[in-house]
Motif scaffolding. Structure first.
Motif, PDB file in Angstrom:
ATOM      1  N   ASP A  84       0.858  -1.203   0.000  1.00 32.39           N
ATOM      2  CA  ASP A  84       0.000   0.000   0.000  1.00 32.39           C
ATOM      3  C   ASP A  84       0.881   1.234   0.000  1.00 32.39           C
ATOM      4  OD1 ASP A  84      -2.283  -1.451   0.085  1.00 32.39           O
ATOM      5  OD2 ASP A  84      -2.399  -1.460   2.292  1.00 32.39           O
ATOM      6  N   LEU A  85       0.587   2.142  -0.902  1.00 37.29           N
ATOM      7  CA  LEU A  85       1.387   3.368  -0.950  1.00 37.29           C
ATOM      8  C   LEU A  85       1.031   4.273   0.211  1.00 37.29           C
ATOM      9  CD1 LEU A  85       1.468   4.487  -4.699  1.00 37.29           C
ATOM     10  CD2 LEU A  85       3.173   3.190  -3.413  1.00 37.29           C
ATOM     11  N   ARG A  86       2.022   5.031   0.639  1.00 39.32           N
ATOM     12  CA  ARG A  86       1.745   6.078   1.630  1.00 39.32           C
ATOM     13  C   ARG A  86       1.110   7.252   0.896  1.00 39.32           C
ATOM     14  NH1 ARG A  86       7.914   5.289   3.452  1.00 39.32           N
ATOM     15  NH2 ARG A  86       7.618   3.430   4.705  1.00 39.32           N
ATOM     16  N   GLN A 116       3.307   9.162  -1.413  1.00 36.86           N
ATOM     17  CA  GLN A 116       3.730   8.381  -2.588  1.00 36.86           C
ATOM     18  C   GLN A 116       2.605   8.371  -3.625  1.00 36.86           C
ATOM     19  OE1 GLN A 116       4.673   4.812  -0.307  1.00 36.86           O
ATOM     20  NE2 GLN A 116       6.805   4.882  -0.972  1.00 36.86           N
ATOM     21  N   PRO A 130      14.317  12.278   0.412  1.00 29.43           N
ATOM     22  CA  PRO A 130      15.518  11.783   1.087  1.00 29.43           C
ATOM     23  C   PRO A 130      15.664  10.271   0.903  1.00 29.43           C
ATOM     24  CG  PRO A 130      13.845  12.447   2.677  1.00 29.43           C
ATOM     25  CD  PRO A 130      13.342  12.838   1.338  1.00 29.43           C
ATOM     26  N   PRO A 131      16.882   9.790   1.022  1.00 27.85           N
ATOM     27  CA  PRO A 131      17.069   8.350   0.903  1.00 27.85           C
ATOM     28  C   PRO A 131      16.155   7.626   1.881  1.00 27.85           C
ATOM     29  CG  PRO A 131      19.171   9.464   1.012  1.00 27.85           C
ATOM     30  CD  PRO A 131      18.136  10.494   1.305  1.00 27.85           C
ATOM     31  N   GLY A 132      15.584   6.552   1.418  1.00 31.62           N
ATOM     32  CA  GLY A 132      14.713   5.784   2.295  1.00 31.62           C
ATOM     33  C   GLY A 132      13.286   6.274   2.327  1.00 31.62           C
ATOM     34  N   LYS A 146      11.141   6.128  -2.746  1.00 30.69           N
ATOM     35  CA  LYS A 146      11.092   6.482  -4.171  1.00 30.69           C
ATOM     36  C   LYS A 146      11.023   5.220  -5.033  1.00 30.69           C
ATOM     37  CE  LYS A 146      14.932   8.807  -3.878  1.00 30.69           C
ATOM     38  NZ  LYS A 146      15.170   8.711  -2.427  1.00 30.69           N
ATOM     39  N   THR A 147      11.797   4.198  -4.630  1.00 32.94           N
ATOM     40  CA  THR A 147      11.808   2.973  -5.429  1.00 32.94           C
ATOM     41  C   THR A 147      10.417   2.344  -5.430  1.00 32.94           C
ATOM     42  OG1 THR A 147      14.068   2.673  -4.678  1.00 32.94           O
ATOM     43  CG2 THR A 147      13.055   0.806  -5.779  1.00 32.94           C
ATOM     44  N   VAL A 148       9.805   2.302  -4.255  1.00 30.10           N
ATOM     45  CA  VAL A 148       8.473   1.708  -4.170  1.00 30.10           C
ATOM     46  C   VAL A 148       7.482   2.537  -5.002  1.00 30.10           C
ATOM     47  CG1 VAL A 148       6.581   1.176  -2.584  1.00 30.10           C
ATOM     48  CG2 VAL A 148       8.925   0.567  -1.978  1.00 30.10           C
ATOM     49  N   GLU A 196      13.559  -5.661  -5.212  1.00 25.86           N
ATOM     50  CA  GLU A 196      12.474  -4.762  -4.801  1.00 25.86           C
ATOM     51  C   GLU A 196      11.229  -4.987  -5.666  1.00 25.86           C
ATOM     52  OE1 GLU A 196      12.475  -2.053  -2.349  1.00 25.86           O
ATOM     53  OE2 GLU A 196      14.157  -3.244  -1.602  1.00 25.86           O
ATOM     54  N   HIS A 198       7.671  -6.068  -4.018  1.00 28.90           N
ATOM     55  CA  HIS A 198       6.547  -5.127  -3.929  1.00 28.90           C
ATOM     56  C   HIS A 198       5.530  -5.250  -5.068  1.00 28.90           C
ATOM     57  CE1 HIS A 198       8.273  -2.992  -0.524  1.00 28.90           C
ATOM     58  NE2 HIS A 198       9.437  -3.018  -1.141  1.00 28.90           N
ATOM     59  N   GLU A 205      18.789   7.243  -9.282  1.00 32.21           N
ATOM     60  CA  GLU A 205      19.890   8.161  -8.932  1.00 32.21           C
ATOM     61  C   GLU A 205      20.127   9.085 -10.133  1.00 32.21           C
ATOM     62  OE1 GLU A 205      21.210   8.051  -5.909  1.00 32.21           O
ATOM     63  OE2 GLU A 205      20.783   6.033  -5.177  1.00 32.21           O
ATOM     64  N   ARG A 209      16.899   5.948   7.393  1.00 29.44           N
ATOM     65  CA  ARG A 209      16.033   4.831   7.064  1.00 29.44           C
ATOM     66  C   ARG A 209      14.908   4.747   8.065  1.00 29.44           C
ATOM     67  NH1 ARG A 209      16.601   2.934   1.988  1.00 29.44           N
ATOM     68  NH2 ARG A 209      18.707   3.419   1.384  1.00 29.44           N
TER      69      ARG A 209
HETATM   70  N1  LIG Z   1       4.502   2.329   1.050  1.00 30.30           N
HETATM   71  C1  LIG Z   1       5.386   1.639   1.753  1.00 30.30           C
HETATM   72  N2  LIG Z   1       4.994   0.772   2.701  1.00 30.30           N
HETATM   73  C2  LIG Z   1       5.889   0.066   3.434  1.00 30.30           C
HETATM   74  N3  LIG Z   1       7.221   0.147   3.294  1.00 30.30           N
HETATM   75  C3  LIG Z   1       7.691   0.984   2.362  1.00 30.30           C
HETATM   76  C4  LIG Z   1       6.816   1.779   1.544  1.00 30.30           C
HETATM   77  N4  LIG Z   1       7.563   2.531   0.733  1.00 30.30           N
HETATM   78  C5  LIG Z   1       8.853   2.235   1.017  1.00 30.30           C
HETATM   79  N5  LIG Z   1       8.936   1.313   1.996  1.00 30.30           N
HETATM   80  C6  LIG Z   1      10.153   0.717   2.580  1.00 30.30           C
HETATM   81  O1  LIG Z   1      11.036   1.773   2.975  1.00 30.30           O
HETATM   82  C7  LIG Z   1      12.396   1.461   2.632  1.00 30.30           C
HETATM   83  C8  LIG Z   1      12.953   2.517   1.707  1.00 30.30           C
HETATM   84  O2  LIG Z   1      12.178   2.543   0.512  1.00 30.30           O
HETATM   85  P1  LIG Z   1      12.832   2.747  -0.924  1.00 30.30           P
HETATM   86  O3  LIG Z   1      13.953   1.800  -1.136  1.00 30.30           O
HETATM   87  O4  LIG Z   1      11.717   2.776  -1.904  1.00 30.30           O
HETATM   88  O5  LIG Z   1      13.428   4.219  -0.691  1.00 30.30           O
HETATM   89  P2  LIG Z   1      14.269   5.110  -1.706  1.00 30.30           P
HETATM   90  O6  LIG Z   1      13.761   6.493  -1.510  1.00 30.30           O
HETATM   91  O7  LIG Z   1      14.208   4.539  -3.063  1.00 30.30           O
HETATM   92  O8  LIG Z   1      15.740   5.008  -1.107  1.00 30.30           O
HETATM   93  P3  LIG Z   1      17.134   5.321  -1.875  1.00 30.30           P
HETATM   94  O9  LIG Z   1      17.138   6.763  -2.263  1.00 30.30           O
HETATM   95  O10 LIG Z   1      18.189   5.027  -0.856  1.00 30.30           O
HETATM   96  O11 LIG Z   1      17.188   4.395  -3.048  1.00 30.30           O
HETATM   97  C9  LIG Z   1      12.383   0.085   1.973  1.00 30.30           C
HETATM   98  O12 LIG Z   1      12.768  -0.867   2.935  1.00 30.30           O
HETATM   99  C10 LIG Z   1      10.935  -0.096   1.542  1.00 30.30           C
HETATM  100  O13 LIG Z   1      10.544  -1.441   1.523  1.00 30.30           O
END
Ligand SMILES: Nc1ncnc2c1ncn2[C@@H]1O[C@H](COP(=O)(O)OP(=O)(O)OP(=O)(O)O)[C@@H](O)[C@H]1O
Length: 685
Positions: free
Chosen positions: A311-313, A316, A334-336, A339-341, A370, A374, A424, A643
């Protein structure tokens, strides 16, 4: 003072008065500036009595120490304002500006008076209590500079402002008293997510204390500019550029575009575009101040059937919706922050063939995991294209390096990619950029934690990939989605006179290396690790010799570019392993640092460890060197610990009395502007 005067205008609305902040590091939106850059109230202005006026020769009784808070209050009352500049106080007290300034500085030192230093405007002073008593949000507008300062903003205000303004700086460490500086740039208006200018203006008015006609006029003008040119696909399949008027076509388009771009006119306001030159057309008009709306039919390739299983936040969801509306953009967070999700959700929503470009092989593998974690994607539909593997599948993950090679050009042509995802995004290489002509007909998604490029090509990312789509970092921290790191700069003294002298007599790169490798840092690292025995720690270094020395001294593994890929992956896996904690390594009792348990608590990492490697359980980062590096590097290193789990701590070690001090401060200011808390400590000799 006129309505649109650029000065601080507290009379604009009784509820919007002094801002309890001092903009020490206030600067433009990309550069770093030192506190010393901030213009002071020395700036001459017409109403400033100069020190060489006759009055300066004979300062009256109001010498600095004799200015009481009461007298300052009287001066304010006389001004009928809650705050005053040094020259206004001087005038009211019948003294010179410099005497008043010293006296005010003394009151500031005593804590009775606060000051607000606003770029080229005079510093203003006001009683500290007034700031303390007021708890309401205060918004102050500088319409000509298009800046908005908000003290204690609410979530509502910040969410609104982030739609059409750009957060330049925050000050103060306590969220309850933090001040925010926003600036509205033309590109913010161009990219604002509204249906029309009226909706944007309504949003602006909901935040500002009153109307600013001049500012609103400028915004409307910018909005208009962003809606004067449009690209669309003709029903016969070719691309058309349409201008809103004949004169725009004649004056703007014809001046900036030639026959390589436009094949032939279709009418007074329309032209047939050379499809290979679409990216250049967009760039040229953007540079001319007319961003183009791109409404072409996009290729999506064969349908890709993927559903998101996470589920997206809410933020997101907003990112993805905004992307789908605009069909291009860069998720900046920010990292974590997920964005990937969000990107995986975007892949599912676009539902077309997807090419994902990443900076390293490790990230390619990580992306694959990932995707599997997901979404419902069939593993057979994911291809990896790097090193020895050349799989092209409905979802293909390739490295920038390979994608940039001429002999792999066919990667771009091999499928009808519907979505290209640049992970990136600040890594996009020049050869990959040069292929943007092909990429322009696709959905283009960038991901970046740090859109700032030292080369200043931030603009390029946004023009070629798309406009930033992002959340206010503070909101993410506050909502608890991303752990806010505490960053502490620790100034480490030289170990002895010898080291100090060696530094003093060296120059250039050698100097930087000596400061970086200050042996006293090893003791400091040992101390910090011992103080946080229970935390998983990454120690970042720039110079390989130093990495080896630290790793040897602590008995922990060192990951560098020389570490073979499989070994690197294995060490990262063991670091991620949250199983039984290994006590090995920290106390030097296990020479290989690996101990008997499989888990690793501490890793020394060179630049290769800087980016995107998902080490969610890193709770402590020690930046031992690398301070000559870029701001981006600073943000990424801190980012490794941002994180959603654990309590994150970042220590930056800088050798006292070396150029590292300045670098550390500069990097950390960048983070501070993003709302990250920064603290400074002097390590005792
Ligand atoms: N909607 C969500 N629900 C639950 N967990 C999530 C959700 N979105 C992201 N996460 C978790 O949060 C963590 C960081 O997410 P993600 O890797 O997508 O971040 P990121 O912004 O891409 O980080 P980076 O910039 O370092 O690549 C992961 O462990 C991921 O599984």
């Amino acid at each position: 003072m006129t309505a649109d005067d650029d000065r601080f205008d507290p009379t604009a609305d009784a509820t919007h008065f002094p801002v309890a902040i001092e903009w020490k590091a206030m600067t433009d939106d990309t550069g770093d500036s030192d506190a010393g850059d901030t213009p002071s109230d020395d700036t001459p202005s017409d109403d400033t009595p100069s020190d060489d006026t006759p009055a300066a020769a004979a300062p009256p009784d109001d010498a600095p120490e004799s200015l009481s808070l009461d007298r300052f209050h009287e001066a304010l009352e006389a001004e009928e304002r809650p705050l005053a500049t040094a020259s206004e106080v001087a005038r009211r007290l019948g003294t010179t500006q410099s005497v008043a300034r010293d006296a005010l500085a003394a009151l500031v030192d005593r804590g009775d008076v606060d000051r607000l230093d606003v770029e080229s405007d005079p510093v203003v002073f006001y009683p500290t209590d007034w700031g303390r008593l007021a708890t309401r949000e205060r918004v102050v507008t500088f319409p000509k500079r298009r800046e908005i300062v908000v003290d204690r903003p609410t979530q509502f205000t910040r969410a609104r402002l982030s739609q059409f303004a750009h957060l330049v700086d925050t000050t103060g460490t306590d969220p309850g008293t933090r001040g925010y500086l926003y600036r509205i740039r033309q590109e913010d208006v161009w990219a604002a997510p509204f249906d029309d200018a009226d909706a944007l203006i309504a949003s602006l008015r909901s935040v500002l204390p009153r109307r600013y006609d001049h500012l609103e006029g400028w915004i409307r003008d910018q909005w208009r500019r962003a809606h004067r040119f449009r690209l669309y696909t003709h029903q016969d399949g070719y691309v058309v550029l349409r201008a809103a008027s004949e004169s725009l076509m004649g004056n703007v388009a014809d001046q900036h575009l030639d026959t390589d771009h436009l094949r032939a006119p279709i009418s007074e306001t329309e032209a047939w575009v050379n499809e290979d030159a679409v990216a250049e057309v967009k760039r040229a008009l953007y540079d001319a101040g007319y961003p183009v709306q791109d409404d072409r039919d996009l290729d999506v390739g064969d349908p890709v059937d993927v559903d998101l299983t996470t589920d997206l936040r809410p933020y997101q969801e907003t990112w993805v919706e905004t992307f789908l509306e605009r069909r291009s953009g860069v998720y900046v967070g920010p990292p974590g922050s997920g964005k990937t999700v969000a990107a995986i959700a975007t892949i599912a929503a676009v539902g077309g063939e997807t090419l994902i470009l990443v900076p390293s092989r490790e990230l390619a593998e990580q992306w694959r995991e990932e995707l599997l974690a997901h979404s419902t994607v069939d593993p057979a539909d994911i291809g990896l294209y790097h090193g020895g593997r050349k799989e092209i599948r409905p979802i293909t993950i390739a490295t920038y390096q390979i994608a940039g090679m001429d002999r792999h050009r066919s990667l771009f042509d091999s499928r009808k990619w519907g979505l290209i995802c640049f992970d990136e995004a600040h890594h996009v290489t020049a050869p990959v950029y040069s292929r943007t002509a092909e990429l322009q007909s696709k959905h283009r998604l960038g991901l970046s934690a740090t859109p700032v490029r030292e080369t200043g090509s931030e603009e390029e990312i946004y023009t070629l990939i798309g406009q930033p789509i992002g959340a206010d970092w503070d909101e993410l921290f506050e909502a608890g989605f991303v752990q806010e790191p505490e960053v502490e700069i620790r100034y480490v003294p030289w170990r002895d006179e010898l080291a100090r002298n060696e530094y003093a007599s060296a120059d250039g790169r050698e100097r930087r290396r000596l400061a970086a490798e200050n042996p006293a840092k090893i003791e400091e690292i040992r101390y910090l690790l011992a103080a946080h025995r229970d935390k998983k720690a990454l120690v970042f270094i720039e110079f390989l010799d130093q990495g080896k020395a630290i790793a040897d001294a602590l008995g922990v593994p060192f990951v560098s570019g020389e570490t073979p890929h499989y070994e690197r992956a294995e060490l990262f896996r063991r670091f991620r392993d949250d199983g039984a904690r290994s006590s090995a390594g920290r106390d030097g009792d296990a020479p290989d640092g690996l101990g008997t348990s499989d888990a690793i608590d501490t890793l020394v990492v060179s630049r290769v460890g800087d980016e995107g490697i998902d080490l969610p359980n890193a709770e402590l980062a020690i930046v031992a060197s690398g301070l000559g590096g870029s701001r981006r590097q600073g943000a990424q290193r801190a980012g490794r610990t941002m994180r959603p789990t654990g309590s994150a701590l970042v220590y930056v070690l800088a050798t006292r009395g070396s150029s590292e001090e300045e670098f550390a401060q500069r990097q950390m200011r960048h983070l501070a502007r993003k709302g990250v808390r920064v603290r400074e400590t002097n390590v005792a000799e």
